[in-house]
Design a protein around this motif. Structure first.
Motif, mmCIF file in Angstrom:
data_model
loop_
_atom_site.group_PDB
_atom_site.id
_atom_site.type_symbol
_atom_site.label_atom_id
_atom_site.label_comp_id
_atom_site.label_asym_id
_atom_site.label_seq_id
_atom_site.Cartn_x
_atom_site.Cartn_y
_atom_site.Cartn_z
ATOM 1 N N THR B 15 0.814 -1.222 0.000
ATOM 2 C CA THR B 15 0.000 0.000 0.000
ATOM 3 C C THR B 15 0.847 1.271 0.000
ATOM 4 N N ALA B 16 2.063 1.175 0.527
ATOM 5 C CA ALA B 16 2.929 2.356 0.544
ATOM 6 C C ALA B 16 4.175 2.106 -0.304
ATOM 7 N N ILE B 17 3.964 1.532 -1.476
ATOM 8 C CA ILE B 17 5.087 1.222 -2.371
ATOM 9 C C ILE B 17 5.892 2.488 -2.703
ATOM 10 N N LEU B 21 9.974 2.716 -2.492
ATOM 11 C CA LEU B 21 10.770 3.104 -3.664
ATOM 12 C C LEU B 21 11.554 4.390 -3.402
ATOM 13 N N ASP B 236 -4.522 10.161 1.049
ATOM 14 C CA ASP B 236 -4.436 10.100 -0.406
ATOM 15 C C ASP B 236 -5.573 9.257 -0.990
ATOM 16 N N ALA B 237 -5.617 7.987 -0.628
ATOM 17 C CA ALA B 237 -6.581 7.076 -1.255
ATOM 18 C C ALA B 237 -8.017 7.373 -0.836
ATOM 19 N N ASN B 270 9.332 8.522 -11.543
ATOM 20 C CA ASN B 270 8.969 7.101 -11.513
ATOM 21 C C ASN B 270 9.815 6.310 -10.518
ATOM 22 N N GLY B 273 8.308 6.483 -7.262
ATOM 23 C CA GLY B 273 6.962 5.918 -7.131
ATOM 24 C C GLY B 273 5.874 6.974 -7.116
ATOM 25 N N ASN B 275 4.060 7.880 -9.418
ATOM 26 C CA ASN B 275 2.885 7.426 -10.169
ATOM 27 C C ASN B 275 2.038 6.429 -9.377
ATOM 28 N N THR B 276 2.448 6.118 -8.158
ATOM 29 C CA THR B 276 1.598 5.277 -7.310
ATOM 30 C C THR B 276 0.771 6.136 -6.355
ATOM 31 N N ASN B 277 1.022 7.434 -6.345
ATOM 32 C CA ASN B 277 0.178 8.335 -5.546
ATOM 33 C C ASN B 277 -1.134 8.530 -6.279
ATOM 34 N N ILE B 278 -2.186 8.752 -5.546
ATOM 35 C CA ILE B 278 -3.501 8.805 -6.181
ATOM 36 C C ILE B 278 -3.985 10.248 -6.399
ATOM 37 N N GLY B 298 0.057 6.368 -13.290
ATOM 38 C CA GLY B 298 -1.003 6.849 -12.406
ATOM 39 C C GLY B 298 -2.123 7.703 -12.987
ATOM 40 N N GLY B 299 -3.291 7.599 -12.442
ATOM 41 C CA GLY B 299 -4.405 8.395 -12.922
ATOM 42 C C GLY B 299 -4.716 9.564 -12.029
ATOM 43 N N ILE B 301 -7.835 11.654 -9.797
ATOM 44 C CA ILE B 301 -9.163 11.386 -9.265
ATOM 45 C C ILE B 301 -10.134 12.364 -9.891
#
Lengths: 187, 301
Positions: B15-17, B21, B236-237, B270, B273, B275-278, B298-299, B301
């Motif tokens: 969950t906190a990749i 990274l 974040d999520a 990258n 990480g 791009n793993t933030n939301i 990453g997308g 919201i």
């Protein structure tokens, strides 16, 4: 006098736990309750629960949902003028309640903790996806559906691996836990 | 080069990749050699302690014994592991009989914990070993006064295992400012995000998250940084869930402090990480674009 013996024994039982050691020092000033972000959710906020423990109200305390609301933010303990550490006391009470088979109503937190810990026992580490899936299926499968978009979002951001990673030290850990249970049981 | 035993914690790989990274990415430029603790498992964790507090101490003690053998300080980037491991070490010190029982169990794996281990948070190492002065000297991409709300959460500062203030801490502020950003003062910077109760008591936790976002935004923050994996995930999520529950429109990037440091050191987003933030906002994206490294993961919201 029987009542008095009961009173003594519950407070002593709590004082013998990790985290309950400082319960005698409480002066009931209430700064713990005043500092607690979730005191309003608790049946018995921290100051009151300490008073209840010292009054010997074992069943009321151990069956209450109060300690299960503790967020472990430690604000109470840092402000306590007597160093009572109510956060650690809350976890000691949770542990006592589990040990003695008390069932807690009103909150799913114990169920969430159980799925968390079973994940650790199975993998050596927490596997969040498995843990959350188990929790929602155990408590409220409909909520699992509601959580789907969030789970998907985490998955798409590489934050929710579906397969658990088995920690290298898992076997050693299991043997150590097994041995520890034997040691505790024999003493 | 300084050497440390490194305890990532479970979430740094999932969950906190982004935490895992980015910590790995900033270690070398900051002359830290983080040697991952061989064979580590879960720290013991709050839920474990709530169900069986003695057994949770054994789980922690196995990690402590492994780390003690290395002779190095044990460093973790996870605030929760930091508290659990330190808490277990204190219980073992305060209760010699428990320590004896724990060591009897550890012996089946040829381990023993003596009590000579320093357990440190990554923020402590960045502040006191690396130092803000050295970080500032390595900045490639100054953050030009970006308004950053340093969010400490609870367990970095409470209970008091470090030296920072428990209610109005400064350590993250100093790190953020060493990058050329502005640390925004806001009153809730060390208040609780709801922790793991986001799962079991969601509406309660969403209310706490909303208060934090509100406090940071009202004080002019363009983004929030935190070292804590659980705080980052909650802010974040769950930000979009706060928005739908309270009819708000927060779109605040929530970065790990190690990601912000990495950006300032000129490390590719990258590798951090990012791009793993939301939740993202124009500010960080623009910052990244200005650096000429488009983040294509990453997308939004």
């Amino acid at each position: 006098m029987v009542v008095f013996v009961g009173m003594k024994s519950f407070v002593n039982e709590v004082a013998a736990t990790l985290g309950g050691e400082h319960i005698y020092a409480c002066i009931q000033c209430g700064i713990c309750t005043a500092s607690c972000p979730v005191a309003g959710e608790m049946e018995y906020p921290p100051r009151k629960i300490i008073a209840m423990i010292r009054a010997g109200m074992r069943d009321e305390v151990l069956s209450s949902s109060s300690m299960w609301y503790c967020l472990s933010c430690h604000l109470c303990g840092c402000r306590c003028p007597r160093k009572v550490k109510p956060t650690e006391l809350a976890h000691a009470l949770e542990s006592l309640a589990v040990q003695h088979g008390y069932k807690v109503k009103k909150t799913y937190t114990p169920a969430m903790y159980r799925s968390f810990v079973s994940s650790i026992r199975a993998n050596g580490r927490v596997h969040e996806f498995g843990m959350m899936l188990k929790f929602y299926l155990m408590t409220n499968p409909l909520a699992a559906l509601k959580m789907l978009p969030l789970g998907l979002k985490l998955f798409l951001h590489r934050r929710m691996p579906l397969i658990p990673e088995r920690a290298k030290g898992k076997e050693d850990l299991s043997r150590i836990i097994q041995k520890f249970r034997e040691v505790i049981a024999s003493q | 080069m300084k050497y440390y035993s490194y305890f990532p914690g479970c979430s740094a790989g999932s969950t906190a990749i982004g935490l895992g990274l980015s910590v790995q990415a900033i270690a070398e430029p900051l002359d830290m050699e983080l040697i991952e603790l061989e064979g580590w498992t879960c720290c013991g964790s709050t839920p474990y302690g709530s169900l069986d507090e003695l057994e949770a101490v054994v789980v922690a003690a196995r990690n402590l014994a492994l780390a003690e053998k290395t002779g190095l300080d044990l460093v973790t980037p996870c605030s929760s592991c930091y508290v659990t491991l330190n808490g277990a070490a204190i219980h073992l010190e305060d209760h010699p009989e428990l320590k004896r029982q724990v060591n009897e169990a550890l012996a089946v794996a040829n381990l023993e914990y003596h009590g000579n281990l320093r357990i440190r948070h990554l923020v402590d190492v960045l502040l006191n070993d690396v130092t803000p002065e050295v970080i500032a000297s390595k900045v490639q991409q100054g953050l030009n006064g970006l308004k950053v709300a340093p969010y400490y959460g609870c367990q970095l500062v409470r209970p008091h295992y470090g030296s920072d203030d428990t209610e109005f801490p400064q350590s993250l502020d100093l790190l953020v400012e060493s990058l050329g950003a502005e640390a925004v003062p806001y009153p809730l910077k060390a208040r609780c995000c709801g922790g793991a109760l986001i799962i079991s008591e969601q509406s309660l936790a969403l209310g706490l998250i909303r208060k934090l976002l509100d406090s940071a935004v009202r004080n002019g923050a363009q983004c929030i940084v935190t070292p804590c994996p659980l705080c980052q995930t909650n802010l974040d999520a769950y930000q979009s869930q706060v928005n739908s529950k309270f009819k708000t429109d927060y779109n605040l990037p929530i970065l790990f402090v190690s990601q912000l440091i990495g950006l300032a050191l000129g490390i590719a987003s990258n590798s951090l990480g990012l791009n793993t933030n939301i939740a993202r906002s124009v500010t960080i994206d623009r910052l990244i674009k200005e650096r000429g490294r488009l983040d294509n993961g990453g997308g939004k919201i």
